[in-house]
Design a protein around this motif. Structure first.
Motif, short mmCIF file in Angstrom:
data_model
loop_
_atom_site.label_atom_id
_atom_site.label_comp_id
_atom_site.label_asym_id
_atom_site.label_seq_id
_atom_site.Cartn_x
_atom_site.Cartn_y
_atom_site.Cartn_z
N SER A 97 102.30 -41.23 -1.37
CA SER A 97 101.09 -41.35 -1.73
C SER A 97 100.66 -40.12 -2.00
CB SER A 97 100.14 -41.26 -0.30
OG SER A 97 98.68 -41.06 -0.58
N ALA A 98 100.13 -40.09 -3.51
CA ALA A 98 99.95 -38.72 -3.94
C ALA A 98 98.33 -38.29 -3.47
CB ALA A 98 99.40 -39.19 -5.57
N SER A 99 97.70 -39.00 -2.62
CA SER A 99 96.47 -38.43 -1.80
C SER A 99 96.88 -37.57 -0.71
CB SER A 99 95.69 -39.75 -1.49
OG SER A 99 95.31 -40.50 -2.45
N PHE A 100 98.00 -37.77 -0.15
CA PHE A 100 98.49 -36.82 0.90
C PHE A 100 99.64 -35.76 0.80
CE2 PHE A 100 96.91 -41.08 2.79
CZ PHE A 100 95.43 -40.63 2.81
N TYR A 101 100.68 -36.39 0.01
CA TYR A 101 101.98 -35.60 -0.26
C TYR A 101 101.32 -34.38 -1.26
CZ TYR A 101 105.12 -38.31 2.25
OH TYR A 101 105.93 -39.23 3.18
N SER A 128 96.56 -44.35 -1.90
CA SER A 128 96.13 -44.63 -0.59
C SER A 128 94.91 -45.51 -0.53
CB SER A 128 96.08 -43.66 0.36
OG SER A 128 97.50 -42.98 0.77
N MET A 129 94.64 -46.25 0.63
CA MET A 129 93.58 -47.39 0.63
C MET A 129 92.62 -46.98 1.55
SD MET A 129 96.05 -50.67 1.09
CE MET A 129 97.42 -51.11 0.00
N PHE A 130 92.63 -46.57 2.75
CA PHE A 130 91.73 -46.46 3.73
C PHE A 130 91.36 -45.04 4.23
CE2 PHE A 130 94.21 -50.28 4.23
CZ PHE A 130 93.40 -51.18 3.66
N ALA A 146 88.21 -42.96 -9.09
CA ALA A 146 88.77 -42.16 -10.18
C ALA A 146 89.37 -40.86 -9.92
CB ALA A 146 87.34 -42.05 -10.99
N GLN A 147 88.86 -40.15 -8.91
CA GLN A 147 89.53 -38.87 -8.47
C GLN A 147 90.88 -39.12 -7.91
OE1 GLN A 147 86.83 -36.36 -5.89
NE2 GLN A 147 88.51 -34.87 -5.82
N ARG A 148 91.05 -40.17 -7.32
CA ARG A 148 92.26 -40.40 -6.71
C ARG A 148 93.42 -40.53 -7.70
NH1 ARG A 148 89.74 -43.89 -3.05
NH2 ARG A 148 91.18 -45.67 -3.57
N TYR A 149 92.90 -41.14 -8.82
CA TYR A 149 94.03 -41.42 -9.70
C TYR A 149 94.22 -40.27 -10.83
CZ TYR A 149 95.43 -46.19 -9.05
OH TYR A 149 96.01 -47.38 -8.62
#
Length: 444
Positions: A97-101, A128-130, A146-149
């Motif tokens: 996950s690019a959102s957490f790593y 990530s999803m949730f 959009a920010q996640r990507y």
């Protein structure tokens, strides 16, 4: 005689199987999902079938309201490292996950796996999803789509810069000169971006295959754009051949606009198969697994997939059309698939739950080995896909059925390999070994 274009087949490893309630069958492997020997067995089985890779997905939270489903268990990179030692050719792909790593953490893990496996690592980058996952990582909620990507774009740039921070010949190991590495061939990254700051270099020398193979699985507009820019192989969601063809055409046009060869990125829709000596036997396998379906738990899963609440919806009344996907913050691919099933099948709630019982709405093929091979060939030769990401309803039985019964038919038709073309995942996928970037991109 073999055709010039060959199928790519990947096994998506998931608990006791992709049927949500198949684990309740008395012969299921539900009591083995924490046993590394079980996953080693699945990897060896995939390798016997000459499959490209095994894909070990990941999640960062447990939905306690969905108590009937098997939750996440082993951490994937750890498990794949063990599976690497049990195999010699099959690729080893994991979700990151690019959102957490951070880029450094992910690059180090995957480079290590690539060295351990002799060049067989792959990474499926997700956003990530949730929100429940975010709350396990010090966030109140996930950022907007959009920010996640945006973060994922920078994550990939920094991670690839780290993989390229060592040249292939940086390790000289000159005992007489007392020189283990050539400092001139190891460079810093000095990445300074909106989301990450990374000095580098990586603590792991350059990977055997240059870089791990980058997979992507997003179906949203942002996900497709990300795939066109970065993906070297794509996991997709398509309920039928028509939707698969539409997706493939869109991705290939985007690749061309990015200056990439349109046929260079394999597109692999998920595929659920029930194989039997006769069609009736295959249907009976599905009927038996479906008999274990817990309606309350199935509705809870559907609610998660759609953001709707079907708890009070009559089971035998038709389901209304879903709102536009751009208002849904969860997994877009799954949402769009459920939306298409409703549009094309006009199902009752009970029928919809049955469609989603295995694979969550991915393509499903039921029949004899020849019938399933026929369907696979039709999708493949029409250009709807370049192969499939197998989502067997049960493990190991479902994978064994496919390897022992369907693969030989595909091989006889010249559609699938009978041996591996080399030792790395890139060779298996027909991908070139990437050259080391001359300089690491640093976002402005």
């Amino acid at each position: 005689m073999a055709t010039s274009r060959q199928l790519h087949l990947n096994a998506f490893i998931y608990g006791a199987g992709h049927h949500t309630m198949g684990w309740r069958h008395p012969d299921s492997s539900a009591d083995r999902v924490g046993d590394i020997a079980y996953y080693e067995e699945l990897a060896r089985l995939a390798e016997r079938g000459c499959l490209d890779a095994v894909f070990f997905a990941d999640g960062q939270s447990v939905n306690r309201e969905y108590a009937a489903g098997i939750p996440w268990f082993l951490e994937p990179v750890t498990a794949l490292s063990a599976m690497a030692r049990a195999t010699a050719h099959v690729g080893l792909v994991t979700t990151i996950s690019a959102s957490f790593y951070t880029p450094f953490h992910a690059a180090r893990l995957l480079a290590s796996l690539d060295h351990i496996s002799g060049g067989r690592a792959g990474i499926n980058v997700v956003t990530s999803m949730f929100d429940a996952e975010a709350r396990n990582h010090g966030m109140d909620a996930l950022p907007g789509h959009a920010q996640r990507y945006e973060r994922a774009e920078e994550f990939v740039d920094a991670m690839q810069g780290l993989w390229d921070s060592w040249s292939d010949s940086a390790l000289v190991v000159d005992r007489e000169a007392g020189l283990y590495l050539d400092p001139s061939q190891v460079r810093p990254v000095n990445h300074r971006g909106s989301h990450f700051s990374v000095d580098g270099p990586l603590t792991v020398p350059r990977c055997p295959q240059g870089r791990p193979v980058l997979f992507q699985a997003g179906s949203s507009e942002a996900g497709r754009l990300f795939a066109a820019r970065h993906a070297e192989a794509i996991y997709s969601v398509s309920w039928d051949r028509e939707s698969a063809s539409e997706y493939a055409a869109d991705i290939r046009s985007r690749l061309a606009r990015e200056g990439r060869e349109a046929s260079s990125v394999p597109i692999l829709p998920g595929l659920v198969t029930y194989v039997g000596a006769t069609r009736e036997e295959a249907l009976e396998k599905k009927r038996v697994l479906d008999s274990f379906l817990d309606i309350g738990s199935a509705i809870a899963q559907l609610n998660m997939f759609t953001g709707q609440d079907y708890s009070a919806h009559p089971l035998d009344e038709r389901v209304d059309a879903l709102p536009a996907a751009d208002g849904f913050a969860g997994p877009q691919g799954r949402y769009l698939t459920v939306q298409r099933i409703i549009e094309t099948q006009a199902p009752t709630l009970r029928e919809l739950l049955g469609f989603l019982a295995a694979g969550g709405g991915h393509a499903t093929m039921i029949g004899t080995p020849t019938e399933i091979a026929d369907d696979i060939e039709e999708w493949f030769t029409s250009g709807a896909c370049d192969g499939f990401n197998l989502m067997c309803p049960t493990f190991p039985a479902g994978l064994d059925d496919f390897v022992q019964l369907v693969v030989p038919v595909l091989q006889e038709r010249g559609l699938f390999r009978t041996s591996y073309p080399g030792t790395t995942l890139r060779e298996t996928l027909g991908l070139a070994r990437p050259a080391r970037m001359e300089s690491t991109p640093v976002p402005g």
